[in-house]
Design an enzyme around this catalytic site. Structure first.
Site, short mmCIF file in Angstrom:
data_model
loop_
_atom_site.label_atom_id
_atom_site.label_comp_id
_atom_site.label_asym_id
_atom_site.label_seq_id
_atom_site.Cartn_x
_atom_site.Cartn_y
_atom_site.Cartn_z
N ARG A 1 -8.05 2.80 12.17
CA ARG A 1 -6.60 2.98 12.01
C ARG A 1 -6.01 4.02 12.98
O ARG A 1 -4.80 4.11 13.12
CB ARG A 1 -6.28 3.44 10.59
CG ARG A 1 -6.78 2.51 9.50
CD ARG A 1 -5.96 1.25 9.42
NE ARG A 1 -6.41 0.40 8.34
CZ ARG A 1 -6.01 0.51 7.08
NH1 ARG A 1 -5.16 1.47 6.74
NH2 ARG A 1 -6.46 -0.31 6.16
N ILE B 1 -8.65 -0.66 -3.96
CA ILE B 1 -8.01 -0.89 -2.67
C ILE B 1 -8.17 0.37 -1.78
O ILE B 1 -7.29 0.73 -1.00
CB ILE B 1 -6.52 -1.30 -2.81
CG1 ILE B 1 -5.79 -0.39 -3.79
CG2 ILE B 1 -6.43 -2.75 -3.27
CD1 ILE B 1 -4.29 -0.64 -3.82
N ASP C 1 0.81 -1.23 0.00
CA ASP C 1 0.00 0.00 0.00
C ASP C 1 0.84 1.28 0.00
O ASP C 1 0.31 2.36 0.23
CB ASP C 1 -0.93 0.00 1.23
CG ASP C 1 -2.08 -0.98 1.06
OD1 ASP C 1 -2.91 -0.75 0.17
OD2 ASP C 1 -2.15 -1.98 1.80
N HIS D 1 -11.15 6.06 6.29
CA HIS D 1 -10.50 7.23 6.89
C HIS D 1 -11.46 8.42 6.94
O HIS D 1 -12.39 8.51 6.13
CB HIS D 1 -9.29 7.66 6.03
CG HIS D 1 -8.08 6.79 6.17
ND1 HIS D 1 -7.40 6.29 5.08
CD2 HIS D 1 -7.42 6.34 7.26
CE1 HIS D 1 -6.36 5.58 5.51
NE2 HIS D 1 -6.36 5.59 6.81
N GLU E 1 0.24 9.50 1.81
CA GLU E 1 -0.39 10.45 2.76
C GLU E 1 -0.47 9.88 4.17
O GLU E 1 -0.41 10.64 5.15
CB GLU E 1 -1.80 10.78 2.28
CG GLU E 1 -2.56 11.61 3.30
CD GLU E 1 -3.95 11.98 2.83
OE1 GLU E 1 -4.78 11.08 2.66
OE2 GLU E 1 -4.19 13.17 2.63
N ASP E 2 -0.60 8.57 4.28
CA ASP E 2 -0.82 7.98 5.59
C ASP E 2 0.43 7.96 6.47
O ASP E 2 0.34 7.66 7.66
CB ASP E 2 -1.39 6.56 5.44
CG ASP E 2 -2.77 6.62 4.81
OD1 ASP E 2 -3.57 7.47 5.24
OD2 ASP E 2 -3.04 5.86 3.87
N CYS F 1 -4.74 10.39 -0.81
CA CYS F 1 -3.82 9.35 -0.33
C CYS F 1 -2.52 9.32 -1.11
O CYS F 1 -1.49 8.88 -0.61
CB CYS F 1 -4.46 7.98 -0.45
SG CYS F 1 -6.22 7.96 -0.22
C1 CIR Z 1 -5.26 0.92 3.08
O1 CIR Z 1 -6.25 0.23 3.37
O2 CIR Z 1 -4.49 1.35 3.91
C2 CIR Z 1 -5.02 1.23 1.63
N1 CIR Z 1 -5.46 0.14 0.82
C3 CIR Z 1 -5.72 2.51 1.22
C4 CIR Z 1 -5.17 3.72 1.93
C5 CIR Z 1 -5.84 4.98 1.50
N2 CIR Z 1 -5.25 6.11 2.11
C6 CIR Z 1 -5.89 7.22 2.43
O3 CIR Z 1 -7.10 7.26 2.35
N3 CIR Z 1 -5.19 8.21 2.95
#
Ligand code: CIR
Length: 264
Positions: A138, A250, A66, A169, A71-72, A256
């Protein structure tokens, strides 16, 4: 007004890895097509660059399926960056991979470090006046509390909220459009969290378009949601549509795919 929440000189992106087919997802609707995702990703980067920004394009990380969703991994503020602690175990190591790149750009880097603290950038919406953080599967209370302590002497106020149940999120359901305006789904806005903002409602049935980004003079918006797009255009925004079909498989969207910032 400084407009620090939507005017940026820089963005960081990361190329999608071949391991993207193992990316996390709430519902399995099939694997992303890597070639098509790469093509959408190139369009996304071109749109960021077209606003005059410098885009730092990091290489793919096969160990982290991922990792295209940079961004995460961090929260970038004008005063410095905070390295997150992602709540998804398979994503925890992505934050450490991002830190050295931000260290080159920022004078000050802080870190979420508590063993029980979890927080992902997708749960954080920065506006001109505050930082909104949605607790989610999360992001937990310890993570929000630690972030609050880390950014308070930079002059930021954190408001803790709840991401709607079943929504990945906080920003899955909302985006900042300018200092006063958010784009939001009705299910999120119904909580009253945007009472002090102007809200543009996502059209019913187009909830997957709530995750967009205002980046300098453009709004990058996922293709395929014409009624919501038309609302943004009618409100005066310069909308650029970017294909998002593969990231959507996904649970990824426009925000993101980048860290957006102006280092001091
Ligand atoms: C996840 O589940 O972590 C990734 N497949 C998608 C993350 C998306 N990120 C975001 O919205 N900031």
């Amino acid at each position: 007004m400084t407009d620090h929440s939507f005017r940026f000189t820089h963005a960081i992106t990361r190329r999608p890895a071949q391991s993207i087919i193992r990316g996390l997802r709430a519902v399995d609707t099939g694997n992303p097509d890597l070639a098509l995702m790469q093509s959408h990703h190139a369009d996304y980067i071109a749109a960021l660059k077209a606003t005059g920004a410098t885009v730092i394009e990091l290489g793919a990380l096969e160990d982290y399926p991922d990792s295209v969703f940079v961004e995460d991994t961090a929260l970038c503020l004008p005063q410095g960056a905070v390295i997150m602690r992602p709540g998804a175990p398979s994503r925890l190591g992505e934050a450490a991979e991002m830190a050295p790149h931000l260290e080159k750009l920022y004078a000050e880097i802080r870190r979420i470090e508590g063993a029980e603290s979890f927080i992902e950038g997708g749960d954080i919406l920065v506006t001109e006046r505050e930082i909104l953080v949605g607790r989610s599967a999360r992001t937990n209370g310890e993570g929000v509390a630690e972030l609050t302590r880390l950014v308070s002497d930079w002059g930021h106020t954190v408001r803790e909220l709840h991401t709607p149940p079943g929504v990945l999120h906080f920003k899955t359901d909302c985006s900042l459009m300018d200092g006063e305006t958010v784009l939001s789904t009705d299910r999120l806005a119904a909580s009253g969290c945007f009472a002090d903002y102007r809200v543009i409602a996502v059209a019913e049935g187009e909830e997957a378009s709530a995750n967009a980004i205002r980046f300098n003079d453009k709004v990058l918006f996922p293709a395929g949601f014409p009624r919501t797009r038309d609302r943004l255009v009618a409100a005066g925004y310069d909308v650029v549509e970017i294909g998002n079909s593969e990231c959507a498989k996904i649970d990824g969207g426009m925000s993101c795919l980048s860290l957006r910032f102006t280092p001091r």
